[in-house]
Design a protein around this motif. Structure first.
Motif, PDB file in Angstrom:
ATOM      1  N   TYR A   1      -9.377  11.408  -2.891  1.00  0.00           N
ATOM      2  CA  TYR A   1      -9.499   9.964  -2.730  1.00  0.00           C
ATOM      3  C   TYR A   1      -9.994   9.643  -1.322  1.00  0.00           C
ATOM      4  O   TYR A   1      -9.875  10.458  -0.406  1.00  0.00           O
ATOM      5  N   ASP A   2     -10.504   8.404  -1.158  1.00  0.00           N
ATOM      6  CA  ASP A   2     -11.165   8.037   0.098  1.00  0.00           C
ATOM      7  C   ASP A   2     -10.221   7.445   1.148  1.00  0.00           C
ATOM      8  O   ASP A   2     -10.656   7.165   2.258  1.00  0.00           O
ATOM      9  N   TYR A   3      -8.987   7.229   0.815  1.00  0.00           N
ATOM     10  CA  TYR A   3      -8.091   6.580   1.771  1.00  0.00           C
ATOM     11  C   TYR A   3      -7.676   7.514   2.911  1.00  0.00           C
ATOM     12  O   TYR A   3      -7.705   8.745   2.785  1.00  0.00           O
ATOM     13  N   ILE A   4      -7.285   6.899   4.026  1.00  0.00           N
ATOM     14  CA  ILE A   4      -6.758   7.614   5.190  1.00  0.00           C
ATOM     15  C   ILE A   4      -5.238   7.474   5.193  1.00  0.00           C
ATOM     16  O   ILE A   4      -4.700   6.390   4.940  1.00  0.00           O
ATOM     17  N   ILE A   5      -4.555   8.544   5.484  1.00  0.00           N
ATOM     18  CA  ILE A   5      -3.091   8.514   5.588  1.00  0.00           C
ATOM     19  C   ILE A   5      -2.714   8.340   7.058  1.00  0.00           C
ATOM     20  O   ILE A   5      -2.980   9.212   7.886  1.00  0.00           O
ATOM     21  N   GLU A   6      -2.123   7.190   7.374  1.00  0.00           N
ATOM     22  CA  GLU A   6      -1.620   6.940   8.727  1.00  0.00           C
ATOM     23  C   GLU A   6      -0.207   7.513   8.808  1.00  0.00           C
ATOM     24  O   GLU A   6       0.767   6.873   8.415  1.00  0.00           O
ATOM     25  N   PHE A   7      -0.119   8.722   9.331  1.00  0.00           N
ATOM     26  CA  PHE A   7       1.172   9.430   9.333  1.00  0.00           C
ATOM     27  C   PHE A   7       2.057   9.020  10.503  1.00  0.00           C
ATOM     28  O   PHE A   7       3.282   9.080  10.428  1.00  0.00           O
TER      29      PHE A   7
ATOM     30  N   LYS B   1       4.142   5.252   8.551  1.00  0.00           N
ATOM     31  CA  LYS B   1       4.878   5.124   9.817  1.00  0.00           C
ATOM     32  C   LYS B   1       6.275   4.562   9.616  1.00  0.00           C
ATOM     33  O   LYS B   1       7.187   4.864  10.384  1.00  0.00           O
ATOM     34  N   PHE B   2       6.444   3.733   8.613  1.00  0.00           N
ATOM     35  CA  PHE B   2       7.745   3.132   8.339  1.00  0.00           C
ATOM     36  C   PHE B   2       8.482   4.003   7.341  1.00  0.00           C
ATOM     37  O   PHE B   2       8.057   4.134   6.190  1.00  0.00           O
ATOM     38  N   THR B   3       9.568   4.599   7.758  1.00  0.00           N
ATOM     39  CA  THR B   3      10.228   5.622   6.946  1.00  0.00           C
ATOM     40  C   THR B   3      10.878   5.065   5.681  1.00  0.00           C
ATOM     41  O   THR B   3      11.190   5.823   4.771  1.00  0.00           O
ATOM     42  N   GLN B   4      11.096   3.765   5.611  1.00  0.00           N
ATOM     43  CA  GLN B   4      11.755   3.176   4.457  1.00  0.00           C
ATOM     44  C   GLN B   4      10.773   2.673   3.400  1.00  0.00           C
ATOM     45  O   GLN B   4      11.191   2.267   2.301  1.00  0.00           O
ATOM     46  N   GLN B   5       9.483   2.641   3.752  1.00  0.00           N
ATOM     47  CA  GLN B   5       8.519   2.115   2.805  1.00  0.00           C
ATOM     48  C   GLN B   5       7.126   2.666   3.090  1.00  0.00           C
ATOM     49  O   GLN B   5       6.868   3.188   4.168  1.00  0.00           O
ATOM     50  N   VAL B   6       6.256   2.526   2.102  1.00  0.00           N
ATOM     51  CA  VAL B   6       4.850   2.897   2.239  1.00  0.00           C
ATOM     52  C   VAL B   6       4.028   1.611   2.190  1.00  0.00           C
ATOM     53  O   VAL B   6       4.129   0.836   1.237  1.00  0.00           O
ATOM     54  N   VAL B   7       3.222   1.393   3.239  1.00  0.00           N
ATOM     55  CA  VAL B   7       2.408   0.182   3.327  1.00  0.00           C
ATOM     56  C   VAL B   7       0.944   0.567   3.044  1.00  0.00           C
ATOM     57  O   VAL B   7       0.390   1.436   3.708  1.00  0.00           O
ATOM     58  N   CYS B   8       0.332  -0.118   2.080  1.00  0.00           N
ATOM     59  CA  CYS B   8      -1.032   0.211   1.679  1.00  0.00           C
ATOM     60  C   CYS B   8      -1.981  -0.913   2.039  1.00  0.00           C
ATOM     61  O   CYS B   8      -1.628  -2.103   1.968  1.00  0.00           O
ATOM     62  N   SER B   9      -3.206  -0.575   2.429  1.00  0.00           N
ATOM     63  CA  SER B   9      -4.240  -1.562   2.738  1.00  0.00           C
ATOM     64  C   SER B   9      -5.428  -1.330   1.817  1.00  0.00           C
ATOM     65  O   SER B   9      -5.901  -0.190   1.658  1.00  0.00           O
ATOM     66  N   LYS B  10      -5.917  -2.440   1.193  1.00  0.00           N
ATOM     67  CA  LYS B  10      -7.062  -2.328   0.287  1.00  0.00           C
ATOM     68  C   LYS B  10      -8.352  -2.446   1.063  1.00  0.00           C
ATOM     69  O   LYS B  10      -8.408  -3.066   2.110  1.00  0.00           O
TER      70      LYS B  10
END
Length: 240
Positions: free
Chosen positions: A190-196, A231-240
């Motif tokens: 997939y084309d997305y970047i993972i901001e770890f 970056k937020f350990t309690q959730q995953v934030v996605c950007s379209k």
């Protein structure tokens, strides 16, 4: 009562003959000249070095392997010599009954390839550096950016975690180390970047990512995202 009789004498003679034969065979075996040397790679079939290279290490102190006497061999020293090769994880050297000098060699297993302006090298599964091979290129994640002695310990722990996890090993193909210590990762399909983010709470971040991926892949929504923020350990934030 006779102390010595023919039965006792015969027994003593048999023991003496056996001791003589053992001593003769042992001495003959120690002075036997080797026939040839043989190198066997164990484990994975990916050859980062050739048999000829290891064979050269085996006989580099001798003019001809066929002139080497078994008595003069120091097998431990030969193993130490082979183990110093940067491609080798461990080796075992021995002489077969037929007089063949054999070396069983296990090569290192690379888990990532570090690429920067000055050099390029692998990190193996033990966390040690490993040079590139002119014979084979491993398909492992490419690591770019600021890789130093100061941050290497934390980063190698992440590399090892990715390698040991079947999903992550197939999923992550690239890692960028930013100057502030944060990490970006790239996915294979997939084309997305993972901001770890920074290399902290690593297990939780990967756990969140795997859970998100398994849910999102069901509705094909992964194609819609450009960034996956862990970056937020309690959730995953996605950007379209």
């Amino acid at each position: 009562m006779k102390i010595f009789n023919w039965q006792n004498i015969r027994l003593v003679l048999i023991i003496a003959v056996m001791l003589f034969l053992y001593s003769f065979t042992s001495n003959r075996n120690e002075n036997r000249k080797l026939i040839v040397s043989e190198v066997v790679f164990v484990g994975e079939n990916n050859l980062f070095l050739k048999q000829e290279s290891v064979n050269k290490l085996l006989i580099e102190n001798f003019d001809n392997v066929k002139s080497i006497q078994k008595l003069k061999l120091n097998l431990n020293k030969l193993e130490e010599t082979i183990n110093k090769c940067p491609m080798v994880e461990k080796s075992e050297v021995f002489v077969s009954i037929n007089g063949v000098l054999k070396a069983e060699v296990k090569q290192k297993t690379p888990i990532v390839r570090v690429v920067n302006d000055n050099s390029s090298f692998y990190i193996d599964k033990q966390g040690k550096t490993m040079p590139l091979s002119k014979y084979f290129t491993a398909r492992v994640p490419l690591v770019s950016g600021v890789f130093t002695k100061q941050n290497s310990k934390d980063l190698i722990a992440i590399f090892q975690m990715i390698f040991q996890d079947d999903f992550l090993r197939k999923n992550i193909i690239g890692i960028q180390i930013l100057e502030n210590g944060s990490l970006k990762m790239w996915n294979r399909n997939y084309d997305y970047i993972i901001e770890f983010g920074r290399p902290i709470y690593v297990e939780n971040k990967f756990k969140n990512y795997k859970a998100f991926f398994q849910r999102a892949v069901l509705d094909s929504s992964l194609y819609r995202y450009k960034k996956i923020n862990l970056k937020f350990t309690q959730q995953v934030v996605c950007s379209k």
